[in-house]
Design a protein around this motif. Structure first.
Motif, PDB file in Angstrom:
ATOM      1  N   LEU A  27      31.773  31.374  32.592  1.00  0.00           N
ATOM      2  CA  LEU A  27      30.522  32.132  32.368  1.00  0.00           C
ATOM      3  C   LEU A  27      30.325  33.188  31.261  1.00  0.00           C
ATOM      4  O   LEU A  27      29.634  33.317  30.462  1.00  0.00           O
ATOM      5  N   GLU A  28      31.430  34.018  31.538  1.00  0.00           N
ATOM      6  CA  GLU A  28      31.424  35.317  30.557  1.00  0.00           C
ATOM      7  C   GLU A  28      31.751  34.533  29.080  1.00  0.00           C
ATOM      8  O   GLU A  28      30.844  35.168  28.274  1.00  0.00           O
ATOM      9  N   THR A  29      32.524  33.884  28.908  1.00  0.00           N
ATOM     10  CA  THR A  29      32.634  33.280  27.586  1.00  0.00           C
ATOM     11  C   THR A  29      31.546  32.606  26.947  1.00  0.00           C
ATOM     12  O   THR A  29      31.308  32.975  25.720  1.00  0.00           O
ATOM     13  N   PHE A  47      27.478  30.665  38.799  1.00  0.00           N
ATOM     14  CA  PHE A  47      28.136  30.532  37.398  1.00  0.00           C
ATOM     15  C   PHE A  47      27.135  29.248  36.557  1.00  0.00           C
ATOM     16  O   PHE A  47      27.779  28.992  35.456  1.00  0.00           O
ATOM     17  N   ALA A  81      33.622  32.783  36.681  1.00  0.00           N
ATOM     18  CA  ALA A  81      33.157  33.822  36.249  1.00  0.00           C
ATOM     19  C   ALA A  81      33.713  33.851  34.911  1.00  0.00           C
ATOM     20  O   ALA A  81      32.854  34.260  33.848  1.00  0.00           O
ATOM     21  N   ASP A  82      34.786  33.826  34.611  1.00  0.00           N
ATOM     22  CA  ASP A  82      35.339  33.715  33.310  1.00  0.00           C
ATOM     23  C   ASP A  82      34.930  32.820  32.405  1.00  0.00           C
ATOM     24  O   ASP A  82      34.514  33.201  31.237  1.00  0.00           O
ATOM     25  N   THR A 112      28.425  33.317  27.695  1.00  0.00           N
ATOM     26  CA  THR A 112      27.387  34.174  27.609  1.00  0.00           C
ATOM     27  C   THR A 112      27.490  35.215  26.288  1.00  0.00           C
ATOM     28  O   THR A 112      26.779  35.487  25.511  1.00  0.00           O
ATOM     29  N   LYS A 113      28.910  35.388  26.155  1.00  0.00           N
ATOM     30  CA  LYS A 113      29.355  36.080  25.098  1.00  0.00           C
ATOM     31  C   LYS A 113      29.090  35.153  23.778  1.00  0.00           C
ATOM     32  O   LYS A 113      28.623  35.895  22.733  1.00  0.00           O
TER      33      LYS A 113
END
Length: 538
Positions: free
Chosen positions: A357-359, A387, A354-355, A361-362
């Motif tokens: 994926l978050e990076t 992910f 998830a980390d 996406t951001k």
């Protein structure tokens, strides 16, 4: 863009969260996990749950190590290393070549475990046993060349005999990452034990099982079991304990953590090799074969979903071929097959967490909000896996966007035009990193000359990264903030040794003798130096 999902529904199902529901189904058989985790030195009684990025299902409860476990690992490794350093090079070579065969024989098992833990496409997982087999074979064939005692000229020809020995450093600490969990856990350590050292390994907590399988294969190849110790736990908790006891440290990971590792190693006056971050450039020159460049660009940017230290995140394309290249690159990217499965056939797999994926996406959302254009991809794909993120091509990326200079470490690449090759080199060298670069041109000689101007540790001509990565005689590592030291080749082995010179003087000392005064001795030495120069001696 075509999709791939597991046939017949989810790979694994479970009734709930295993941390609260002991009946939840695990993706791996308990016996398989127990056999692997038995290789760990971990006595705390604590465990950490790991999950597969393919589906989010649980994989294993991994026992955790304490600082006391790290201390015990080093004690065992030191005892084993004392005996191992006295083994013949021929015996070490035999075991390395046995490891080569074992890795090839057990390849399917290795691939399954890598994919379960990392979520990568199986064809990208294949790079890992391939790389380890190549590494074991290379050092298995070249160990004598690198480590045999060698003669060098003495100061007085015929009277001074000088030999250079390579002495193992002792116990090497290897702190390895999650993105290539099998090869990064093993490749540095293979060279370390080949050179006569022992290893204490701390793999990333997310991918312990692949690293433990690697250790198990070393045992089966015949290496002494205590020679290779494995501990588990967060770097913040036990990483320092490893650095404080090791005689040399290998770290692969982020630049920020690498700086801390280097500082701590420097305080102890021990060596360290660090492979760190990258914002790697690819240059498509005006004379490039556009179709080959587009094919290579897909592998350069999207192998292992971009979670590769040498992955390309910036592409500089000559005006003369820009439009044609973009058309072919976008088409090839949109044709990729995505899937979170164990099967062959997926062109790209999942991000690991998830980390990550978050990076990713951001970075994409920030770029779009500030004016960048998405030419392909740009979306998370939870329908394929928790992910998953589409391979993404951006145009119009500018310095105020996060993805311009910061490493994304995901399937995102930015395209830029250039008019002049000098300008392209300057832009490729912009920033703090210098790990890998790629150049596409029909003129190999010109491309190689251009490569010398790019501040990267490896440069591939008409290839993404595999030409240098898989050529084990070639050193691999970073310049500037991408690290220091090299793996592979002679450098990758000799970093684990101390150089010792042994000189034997015969007949006469290097001092006045045979009744010569100090002044006469000085004159005789001056004359000897002039004569040796005329004779062409070094």
């Amino acid at each position: 863009m075509s999709n791939s999902i597991p046939a017949g529904g989810p790979l694994v199902t479970g009734p709930g969260d295993p941390e609260h529901d002991p009946t939840a189904a695990y993706a791996l058989e308990p016996d398989q996990v127990a056999a692997l985790t038995a290789r760990l030195l971990a006595t705390t009684g604590e465990t950490v749950l790991t999950r597969t990025p393919l589906t989010g299902a649980p994989l294993a409860q991994v026992p955790q190590s304490s600082e006391a476990d790290v201390a015990e690992a080093f004690a065992r490794a030191r005892r084993a290393q004392e005996a191992w350093a006295r083994t013949s090079l021929a015996h070490r070579q035999e075991l390395l070549l046995r490891l080569h065969d074992l890795v090839l024989d057990r390849q399917e098992e290795i691939l399954d475990l890598i994919v379960w833990e990392s979520g990568k496409a199986r064809k990208h997982a294949f790079d890992e046993p391939l790389h380890i087999a190549l590494t074991a074979r290379y050092y298995g064939r070249t160990l004598r060349r690198h480590l045999d005692t060698r003669r060098v000229p003495g100061v007085i020809p015929g009277l001074t005999r000088v030999e250079v020995n390579r002495i193992a450093k002792g116990v090497v600490g290897v702190i390895s990452p999650w993105n290539y969990p099998f090869t990064m856990a093993l490749c540095d350590g293979i060279a370390a034990i080949a050179a006569g050292n022992a290893v204490v390994s701390k793999p990333d907590s997310q991918t312990m099982l692949s690293a433990l399988l690697a250790a198990q294969l070393l045992d089966e190849a015949g290496f002494p079991r205590d020679l290779w110790q494995v501990v588990s736990g967060p770097g913040a908790q036990i990483g320092g304990a490893i650095i404080d006891r090791a005689d040399y440290v290998c770290f692969t990971g982020s630049t920020a953590t690498g700086r801390r590792v280097a500082t701590r190693a420097a305080e102890r006056l021990i060596g360290a090799s660090l492979e760190l971050g990258g914002k790697n450039p690819l240059l498509v020159l005006r004379d490039a074969d556009v179709e080959k460049a587009a094919e290579g660009a897909v592998r350069a940017a999207f192998s292992n979903a971009g979670q590769l230290c040498v992955s390309i995140e910036r592409m500089f394309v000559a005006d003369q071929v820009y439009d044609r290249f973009v058309e072919r690159f976008v088409a090839r990217t949109q044709a990729l097959t995505l899937g979170a499965t164990l099967d062959w056939g997926n062109d790209m797999g999942s991000l690991i967490s998830a980390d990550q994926l978050e990076t990713v996406t951001k970075h994409v959302e920030d770029a779009v909000a500030k004016g960048a254009t998405v030419l392909a991809g740009g979306r998370a794909r939870p329908d394929l896996g928790p992910f998953m993120f589409e391979p993404t091509i951006l145009e119009g990326v500018t310095p105020e966007m996060a993805c311009f200079g910061s490493e994304t470490f995901g399937p995102v690449v930015a395209l830029y035009r250039f008019n002049d090759e000098t300008e392209a080199v300057a832009r490729a060298n912009d920033g703090e990193y210098g790990l890998n670069a790629s150049i596409y041109s029909r003129d190999g000689e010109r491309a190689r000359a251009l490569a010398r101007r790019i501040a990267c540790g490896t440069v591939n001509v008409n290839e993404a990264f595999a030409a240098t990565f898989a050529s084990l005689g070639a050193p691999m590592g970073g310049m500037r903030s991408s690290g220091m030291g090299r793996r592979q080749g002679a450098e990758g082995l000799l970093r684990f040794t101390e150089t010792q010179a042994v000189a034997t003087q015969r007949v006469m000392p290097i001092a006045p003798s045979f009744g010569l005064s100090d002044e006469s001795y000085a004159k005789a030495m001056n004359l000897s130096l002039r004569l040796l120069k005329k004779a062409g001696r070094a």
